[in-house]
Write a protein that holds these residues in place. Structure first.
Motif, PDB file in Angstrom:
ATOM      1  N   PHE A   1       3.968 -19.541   4.129  1.00 52.63           N
ATOM      2  CA  PHE A   1       3.537 -20.929   3.928  1.00 52.63           C
ATOM      3  C   PHE A   1       4.704 -21.822   3.598  1.00 52.63           C
ATOM      4  CE2 PHE A   1       0.767 -24.342   2.894  1.00 52.63           C
ATOM      5  CZ  PHE A   1       1.257 -24.936   1.740  1.00 52.63           C
ATOM      6  N   SER A   2       5.590 -21.361   2.763  1.00 46.56           N
ATOM      7  CA  SER A   2       6.689 -22.208   2.294  1.00 46.56           C
ATOM      8  C   SER A   2       7.691 -22.533   3.391  1.00 46.56           C
ATOM      9  CB  SER A   2       7.401 -21.550   1.118  1.00 46.56           C
ATOM     10  OG  SER A   2       7.944 -20.304   1.511  1.00 46.56           O
ATOM     11  N   SER A   3       7.598 -21.894   4.554  1.00 42.57           N
ATOM     12  CA  SER A   3       8.492 -22.207   5.666  1.00 42.57           C
ATOM     13  C   SER A   3       7.790 -23.009   6.748  1.00 42.57           C
ATOM     14  CB  SER A   3       9.063 -20.924   6.262  1.00 42.57           C
ATOM     15  OG  SER A   3       8.028 -20.123   6.800  1.00 42.57           O
ATOM     16  N   HIS A   4       6.630 -23.582   6.411  1.00 44.07           N
ATOM     17  CA  HIS A   4       5.883 -24.407   7.351  1.00 44.07           C
ATOM     18  C   HIS A   4       5.793 -25.834   6.835  1.00 44.07           C
ATOM     19  CE1 HIS A   4       4.594 -20.481   8.784  1.00 44.07           C
ATOM     20  NE2 HIS A   4       4.071 -21.052   9.854  1.00 44.07           N
ATOM     21  N   ALA A   5       6.104 -26.779   7.696  1.00 40.91           N
ATOM     22  CA  ALA A   5       5.750 -28.158   7.397  1.00 40.91           C
ATOM     23  C   ALA A   5       4.234 -28.272   7.506  1.00 40.91           C
ATOM     24  CB  ALA A   5       6.422 -29.114   8.373  1.00 40.91           C
ATOM     25  N   MET A   6       3.656 -29.155   6.725  1.00 38.82           N
ATOM     26  CA  MET A   6       2.200 -29.304   6.726  1.00 38.82           C
ATOM     27  C   MET A   6       1.826 -30.741   7.038  1.00 38.82           C
ATOM     28  SD  MET A   6       1.176 -26.263   6.046  1.00 38.82           S
ATOM     29  CE  MET A   6      -0.574 -26.591   5.788  1.00 38.82           C
ATOM     30  N   GLY A   7       0.672 -30.900   7.645  1.00 37.20           N
ATOM     31  CA  GLY A   7       0.225 -32.243   7.980  1.00 37.20           C
ATOM     32  C   GLY A   7      -1.278 -32.379   7.834  1.00 37.20           C
ATOM     33  N   TRP A   8      -1.694 -33.605   7.703  1.00 37.53           N
ATOM     34  CA  TRP A   8      -3.118 -33.961   7.714  1.00 37.53           C
ATOM     35  C   TRP A   8      -3.353 -34.903   8.881  1.00 37.53           C
ATOM     36  CZ3 TRP A   8      -6.898 -31.796   4.836  1.00 37.53           C
ATOM     37  CH2 TRP A   8      -6.542 -31.115   3.665  1.00 37.53           C
ATOM     38  N   PHE A   9      -4.404 -34.642   9.613  1.00 39.27           N
ATOM     39  CA  PHE A   9      -4.851 -35.491  10.705  1.00 39.27           C
ATOM     40  C   PHE A   9      -6.328 -35.792  10.478  1.00 39.27           C
ATOM     41  CE2 PHE A   9      -1.336 -35.191  13.795  1.00 39.27           C
ATOM     42  CZ  PHE A   9      -0.570 -34.210  13.188  1.00 39.27           C
TER      43      PHE A   9
ATOM     44  N   LEU B   1      11.971 -30.370   7.817  1.00 44.00           N
ATOM     45  CA  LEU B   1      11.625 -31.749   8.169  1.00 44.00           C
ATOM     46  C   LEU B   1      10.115 -31.878   8.232  1.00 44.00           C
ATOM     47  CD1 LEU B   1      14.144 -32.324  11.102  1.00 44.00           C
ATOM     48  CD2 LEU B   1      14.360 -33.119   8.732  1.00 44.00           C
ATOM     49  N   TYR B   2       9.658 -33.083   8.475  1.00 45.68           N
ATOM     50  CA  TYR B   2       8.232 -33.270   8.688  1.00 45.68           C
ATOM     51  C   TYR B   2       7.979 -33.579  10.160  1.00 45.68           C
ATOM     52  CZ  TYR B   2       9.688 -38.169   8.073  1.00 45.68           C
ATOM     53  OH  TYR B   2      10.328 -39.370   8.155  1.00 45.68           O
ATOM     54  N   TYR B   3       6.716 -33.473  10.560  1.00 46.37           N
ATOM     55  CA  TYR B   3       6.340 -33.640  11.958  1.00 46.37           C
ATOM     56  C   TYR B   3       5.086 -34.500  12.026  1.00 46.37           C
ATOM     57  CZ  TYR B   3       9.613 -29.840  12.316  1.00 46.37           C
ATOM     58  OH  TYR B   3      10.748 -29.085  12.207  1.00 46.37           O
ATOM     59  N   ILE B   4       5.035 -35.391  13.017  1.00 44.19           N
ATOM     60  CA  ILE B   4       3.920 -36.331  13.076  1.00 44.19           C
ATOM     61  C   ILE B   4       3.091 -36.205  14.345  1.00 44.19           C
ATOM     62  CG2 ILE B   4       5.136 -37.957  11.591  1.00 44.19           C
ATOM     63  CD1 ILE B   4       5.679 -39.659  14.045  1.00 44.19           C
ATOM     64  N   ARG B   5       3.476 -35.342  15.278  1.00 48.09           N
ATOM     65  CA  ARG B   5       2.749 -35.228  16.538  1.00 48.09           C
ATOM     66  C   ARG B   5       1.918 -33.966  16.572  1.00 48.09           C
ATOM     67  NH1 ARG B   5       7.638 -37.376  17.211  1.00 48.09           N
ATOM     68  NH2 ARG B   5       7.801 -39.365  18.300  1.00 48.09           N
ATOM     69  N   GLU B   6       0.747 -34.018  17.134  1.00 46.88           N
ATOM     70  CA  GLU B   6      -0.137 -32.862  17.150  1.00 46.88           C
ATOM     71  C   GLU B   6       0.513 -31.645  17.796  1.00 46.88           C
ATOM     72  OE1 GLU B   6      -4.273 -35.297  17.898  1.00 46.88           O
ATOM     73  OE2 GLU B   6      -4.263 -33.144  18.180  1.00 46.88           O
ATOM     74  N   TYR B   7       1.279 -31.854  18.864  1.00 46.07           N
ATOM     75  CA  TYR B   7       1.823 -30.706  19.598  1.00 46.07           C
ATOM     76  C   TYR B   7       2.903 -29.974  18.799  1.00 46.07           C
ATOM     77  CZ  TYR B   7       5.887 -33.594  20.896  1.00 46.07           C
ATOM     78  OH  TYR B   7       7.009 -34.375  20.875  1.00 46.07           O
TER      79      TYR B   7
END
Length: 126
Positions: free
Chosen positions: A29-37, A105-111
């Protein structure tokens, strides 16, 4: 493999608050960026917020900036979305997602996301 389970959704009046949680399985988990959509009825899924591996970087959609806060607790394998000053237009199914990004980093795109939860319903009444 990461499995994600969201919780904390519900019905709230406009101006109220909710905190969503997303519990992740797996030791990475700690090596994954996380997001909410989120996805409102009749609309496409849209980006809400994201946080980097370490939690040091976050980014928000303009529509929620200043009202929502994303955070994570890597010891608990959980990411949170604190939602304040909720509006009827925030009504949607909220999804948690995890990205195996190679950098902090963070990521903002679904893909850019590899794993998704099943979603939790948030309904804001006027």
């Amino acid at each position: 493999q990461v499995q994600l389970v969201e919780s904390g959704g519900g019905l709230v009046q406009a101006g109220g608050s909710l905190r969503l949680s997303c519990a992740a399985s797996g030791r990475t988990f700690s090596s994954h960026a996380m997001g909410w959509f989120r996805q409102a009825p009749g609309k496409e899924r849209e980006f809400v917020a994201t946080i980097s591996w370490s939690g040091g970087s976050t980014y928000y959609a303009d529509s929620v900036k200043g009202r929502f806060t994303i955070s994570r607790d890597n010891a608990k394998n959980t990411v949170y979305l604190q939602m304040n000053s909720l509006r009827p237009e925030d009504t949607a199914v909220y999804y948690c997602a995890a990205s195996r990004g190679k950098t902090d980093l963070y990521y903002i795109r679904e893909y850019e996301y590899d794993y998704w939860g099943q979603g939790t319903q948030v309904t804001v009444s006027s």
